[in-house]
Each structure stands twice: as C-alpha cells, then as structure tokens.
Design an enzyme around this catalytic site. Structure first.
Site, short mmCIF file in Angstrom:
data_model
loop_
_atom_site.label_atom_id
_atom_site.label_comp_id
_atom_site.label_asym_id
_atom_site.label_seq_id
_atom_site.Cartn_x
_atom_site.Cartn_y
_atom_site.Cartn_z
NE ARG A 1 -16.45 -4.19 3.83
CZ ARG A 1 -15.24 -4.68 3.65
NH1 ARG A 1 -14.73 -5.49 4.57
NH2 ARG A 1 -14.54 -4.39 2.59
CG ASP B 1 -3.17 -0.80 11.43
OD1 ASP B 1 -4.29 -0.75 12.00
OD2 ASP B 1 -2.69 -1.85 10.96
CB SER C 1 -5.36 -7.77 8.02
OG SER C 1 -6.41 -7.50 8.89
CG HIS D 1 -5.92 -2.62 9.13
ND1 HIS D 1 -4.84 -3.30 9.64
CD2 HIS D 1 -6.73 -3.55 8.58
CE1 HIS D 1 -5.01 -4.60 9.42
NE2 HIS D 1 -6.13 -4.78 8.77
CG ASP D 2 -8.27 -0.64 4.03
OD1 ASP D 2 -8.21 -1.83 4.39
OD2 ASP D 2 -9.31 -0.11 3.60
#
Lengths: 378, 197
Positions: free
Chosen positions: A226, A322, A156, A355-356
């Site tokens: 967040r 992602d 990232s 993405h994680d």
C-alpha cells in the site's frame, strides 16, 4: 413489462448482497459459482428505467460510494460526486455501486468459501480480469431488472471497467465516463504492482495465501504494498507541498531508522490503516486483473475496433499531475474513439493532487460530469 | 440564437445544412456548435486546445475533445464529416496549409475564416507608423499575439490555387456586415471561405 420496483423491494437500498447461481464464465476458462455481489443502490428507478447509473470503484474501493464505510466510519469514497445536489444525484438517478469480484467487501473473492472444500478459496480462487468484473456487474443488473445503463462512470480501475462496458455490452450502455484511467496497463503500472505483490508474498505470514484460519495475517507485506502504491497516487509537487523535508515530531534527525520525516510517518499510517480494511489475497487478485487489462489486445490489437458496435457517448478526463495514468493514456483512447466515429469528449484538468485528484475537491470535474450527463437529455 | 454569434460564425451557421455532421476545430466554448445543434439538429463535434474552454463546452452537453489542430486532426477518419470548420484559428496554427489539407480530408467541405491582414487600416498603420498594426481586429501586440501566421485574402487565394482546392463560396465582412468581393483584399476585415478538394 414489469413496472419499476417499489422501495420495499429488498433488492434495493444500502448494504445489499445478492447470491447469484452463476456460473460466471471467466476469461481464464474457469467458472465461478455461486457469485456473491455486495452492492448499494441510491435513488429510485423511473418507470422506463432510463435513469440508471452504474459507478465502478477503484482497486481498493468498495460499494460504499456515498454512504458511510462500515469499517472506517468515513463518508462514502465519492461523496463529492454522488449525492444530493451533486452531478450524480439520487433525486434524479437510480445509482448502483457494487463491490468487484475478487475484492473483500462482500463480493466473491479469495476470502469467500469455496463450495468444493467448504473453506476459503485463498489462492484457489480463479484469476480474474477486468472484463470478468464487468460481466459480474452485468449479472447483477439482470438480477435488478436493469437492461440499460444511462451511464457508467469510474475513475482509475473503475475507469477500466467503465471503458470495458461498451466493448462487452454495446447495447447496454448509453454513456461512459472514464476518469484518470487507461485502455491498457503499461509496463510501469505492472512493475509497481509486482513490487506490491512481492511484498505481500515475502511476508512469512502470507503462507501461500492460506492465512485465513490464523490470527497472523500478512499485514506487514500488505502495508508495504500500500505504501508503494500510495506514492503513485500522489504527485511529487503534492508531496513536497504537504511534507517537504519536514521532520515528524522532533527537532533533529535521529541518525536512526524511525520515521524521522513526516512523509515516512504519513506512509506508515497509510499502510497500517489499509490493512485494517483490506485482504492481502484480494490485493494480489485485483492488481493481477489490472495488469492483464488491455482492451486493444482483446480486439486484434485495434482499440478503435473495440468500440465499433457501441453507440455510447464517451467522456474522458485526465489530470495534468497524474503520472500513474497520464494524459497520454487518455489521448490514446480519444484517438481511437475519434477513429471509430464515437461521440467523445476529453479534457485534461489541472490539479496538484496527482492520480488521487479524481477523489478530491475538483469543481471542474463536477462541472464536466454534470454537463456531460445532462447533455444526453438535450 | 445564430444572430448572437460572432459575425463570421453566424455567417457559417446560416450556410450549414440541417442534420449535417460538423467538426468545429478550435471551437472555444462551443457557441457555434450549440447554435447548430439547437437550431439545425446538427451532429457537432469539437476540438479545442484550451482546457477551460473544453470544460465549459462539455458542461453545456457538447462533445468536445481537448487537442491541437496541428497534431490531432490526423486521428479523424477520411470524409467523416460533412463540414470541418476552422474559424479564426488558421493564423494560430504552425502549418496552416497542412491543417486546411486535413480539414478537406476529414470534411467533404471546409469553412475557413480568418482576419484579413491586408485590410487598409493595417496597411496604413505599417506604412505611416512603421509599426505592426494593433487594431480592433488584431488587438494584440506583436510579442503576445497568438497569430503566428498572418494571412491576407490574396495570400489565401494563392494557397488555394497552388494546392488545387476548389472554392465553393467566399464571403467578406466589414465589422458585422457583409461586404463586396471587389477589392476584398483591401476592404474586408474578415474572410470566410468554403472549400473542397
């Protein structure tokens, strides 16, 4: 030539902090000094200093890559990749991970003391770029007596730093691993960040960033930022699998605005727990640095020319779910590396986690990183 | 190490000059690349469409990029390799002629190997059985084969002539043994061509 440092050298180990005089010349034209850098090292540098690996962290990450987080008590954020028996192994490698400047875990950032006013910088802190973060890391390497990195690795925003390294310091990087990342921030990436920043700045407790002396901090705004960002780290399929439309601790909808759905409850929890460990102004500065990031733009519009001076080997990994930094972004980098004749590897791995995925269980990722790192020793 | 390779790959591996720069298009798990690296100090790069194969190749320390021969060769600069290699992949591409053209642009020379669809066994199968051949070399049924452009030795020679490419070498295989050029279109199971522009 100085010999490899001994373990009793207080520059090495967990929970270190260096105060470097600087000044660090920033892309904005401003200068930063002194520069505090909080970092950790694992393992020992070998005699010829050929086993050094720098790990770069993501937006809200920190230097605790493989040791327990002092605030949350959780294991290091990349314990799956870094540790005994892992692809990056302190038994073989000398591993450095530093908190990026602009952040809030001990490196210079908006919460640090501005020597000019003897109070927190807040929004007087200079706007940074990813390249500035990398230059600060290079200053830290100088301080540690490290000339060359056998590898720089990041996912990232960490991948942005890793990819910037050989463009800024072509003689100091032998291998570069860029995971779930990009060579530039897209309009969509910038848009999501702007939502987060506006949420923070709309919080009445933000007060232009000068909230450090008060008990009230813009935690509501930061939590919303967040929550919005967290959605981009997951995948639609992953959210559906984890939560679906299931209700949270109730049998029926309330016809109100409580967290009826599990996914709402989860996001609220993510937001609330985040504000415990992160500074809202740091969030503004780091997201801005990411938005300004475009390696090609810094090289006359040609990404390939950015790597012309580098002899590094590159390894890129993307994940099929992602959508924050999709595979197409990695392919742009790969094509530029091919055009520049660089040694490049690239693979799109399959994962349901969006993405994680790079932070989660992914044996294929470990296999690729391990093989790539060992490939340099052939 | 070379002897353990598939026969067409072993043949190519023996021909590649030491210290050459090689692009292996459709490199699979990188067996040929690893053999060239370890026995001839070749600087080998790979392109492979299957993620599992790429992971395996990178896992053995090779530089392999996941991509598609039909679309991704365009990103490699002219004459950036001594050899571009396309082994048993030609018949799976959408436009084999354009792919070979790209190979010859990227590499000073190109090795192209493919199964010969005009081998007598296939001909007999079609002639007497009236069915698309399913043989040891072409083991898949017509509906699940990856081979979308079946090609014969004579077809390929005709393409080479039509495009004005030069044949620097040609080899034919029957099983894992080399066989004669005579009537290769009838008796060769595999063909390996070395081409240049």
């Amino acid at each position: 030539m100085a010999s490899a440092p001994t373990t009793d050298d207080n520059r090495f180990g967990l929970r270190r902090q260096a105060r470097l005089p600087g000044p660090l010349r920033l892309d904005s034209g401003a200068a930063l000094g002194p520069v505090d850098i909080a970092y950790e090292t694992y393992g020992r540098m070998n005699e010829d200093k050929s086993n050094v690996i720098l790990i770069c962290h993501a937006l809200t990450g920190d230097q605790y890559v493989a040791s327990d987080h002092p605030v949350t008590g959780k294991p290091g954020w990349w314990w799956r990749m870094v540790g005994e028996g892992k692809p990056v192994d302190p038994a073989r490698h000398f591993i450095i991970c530093s908190n990026v400047i602009g952040s809030c875990m001990g490196s210079s950032g908006p919460a640090s003391v501005d020597p000019a006013i003897n109070g927190p910088y807040a929004m007087r802190f200079p706007v940074l770029t990813i390249a500035d973060m990398v230059r600060a890391q290079a200053m830290l390497l100088d301080h540690l007596g490290v000339d060359r990195l056998s590898a720089v690795i990041g996912g990232s925003m960490g991948g942005m730093q890793a990819l910037s390294w050989p463009t800024l310091f072509p003689d100091r990087v032998e291998a570069c691993i860029v995971i779930a990342s990009t060579a530039r921030h897209s309009a969509q990436n910038i848009a999501f960040h702007e939502v987060g920043r506006q949420a923070i700045m709309a919080d009445p407790n933000w007060r232009g960033g000068d909230y450090y002396a008060d008990a009230q901090v813009p935690s509501a705004g930061l939590a919303v930022a967040r929550m919005a960002a967290h959605i981009t780290y997951l995948s639609e399929a992953g959210l559906t699998e984890k939560f679906g439309r299931r209700l949270q601790g109730r049998d029926a909808k309330t016809f109100g605005f409580d967290a009826d759905f599990q996914v709402e409850s989860y996001l609220r929890h993510q937001g609330l727990s985040f504000v415990e460990r992160f500074d809202a102004n740091s969030y503004l500065y780091i997201t801005r640095a990411m938005d300004y990031y475009d390696i090609a733009e810094d090289h006359g519009g040609s990404l390939a020319s950015a790597f012309a001076a580098s002899r590094a080997r590159f390894c890129l990994v993307s994940f099929d779910t992602d959508w924050l930094y999709p595979t197409a972004e990695s392919r742009i980098i790969v094509h530029a590396l091919n055009a520049s004749g660089a040694q490049a590897s690239f693979v799109e791995l399959s994962s349901p986690f969006g993405h994680d995925a790079f932070l989660l269980e992914c044996p294929e990722l470990n296999r690729v990183v391990n093989g790539f790192l060992k490939g340099g020793r052939a | 190490m070379i002897d353990n390779l598939r026969p067409d790959l072993a043949l190519i591996a023996r021909m590649v000059k030491p210290d050459a720069r090689v692009l292996d298009v459709g490199c699979g798990e990188g067996g040929l690349m690893a053999a060239l690296r370890d026995t001839k100090k070749v600087d080998a790069r790979g392109l492979e469409i299957d993620a599992g194969n790429v992971a395996a190749a990178v896992g053995r320390g090779l530089s392999v990029v996941q991509g598609d021969a039909d679309t991704d060769l365009t990103y490699y600069p002219d004459a950036s390799f001594d050899y571009a290699i396309l082994s048993q992949t030609l018949q799976t591409t959408r436009r084999p002629d354009l792919v070979v053209d790209e190979l010859l642009r990227i590499g000073r020379q190109a090795f192209v190997s493919f199964p010969n669809f005009a081998h007598w066994r296939g001909r007999l199968s079609l002639l007497w059985g009236g069915r698309m051949p399913v043989t040891r070399l072409l083991p898949d049924t017509w509906y699940d084969t990856l081979n979308i452009h079946h090609v014969t030795v004579d077809d390929f020679r005709a393409l080479v002539k039509e495009r004005g490419w030069t044949i620097d070498g040609q080899w034919f295989l029957k099983g894992d043994k080399e066989t004669t050029h005579a009537n290769a279109n009838l008796f060769a199971e595999h063909a390996v061509f070395l081409l240049r522009r």
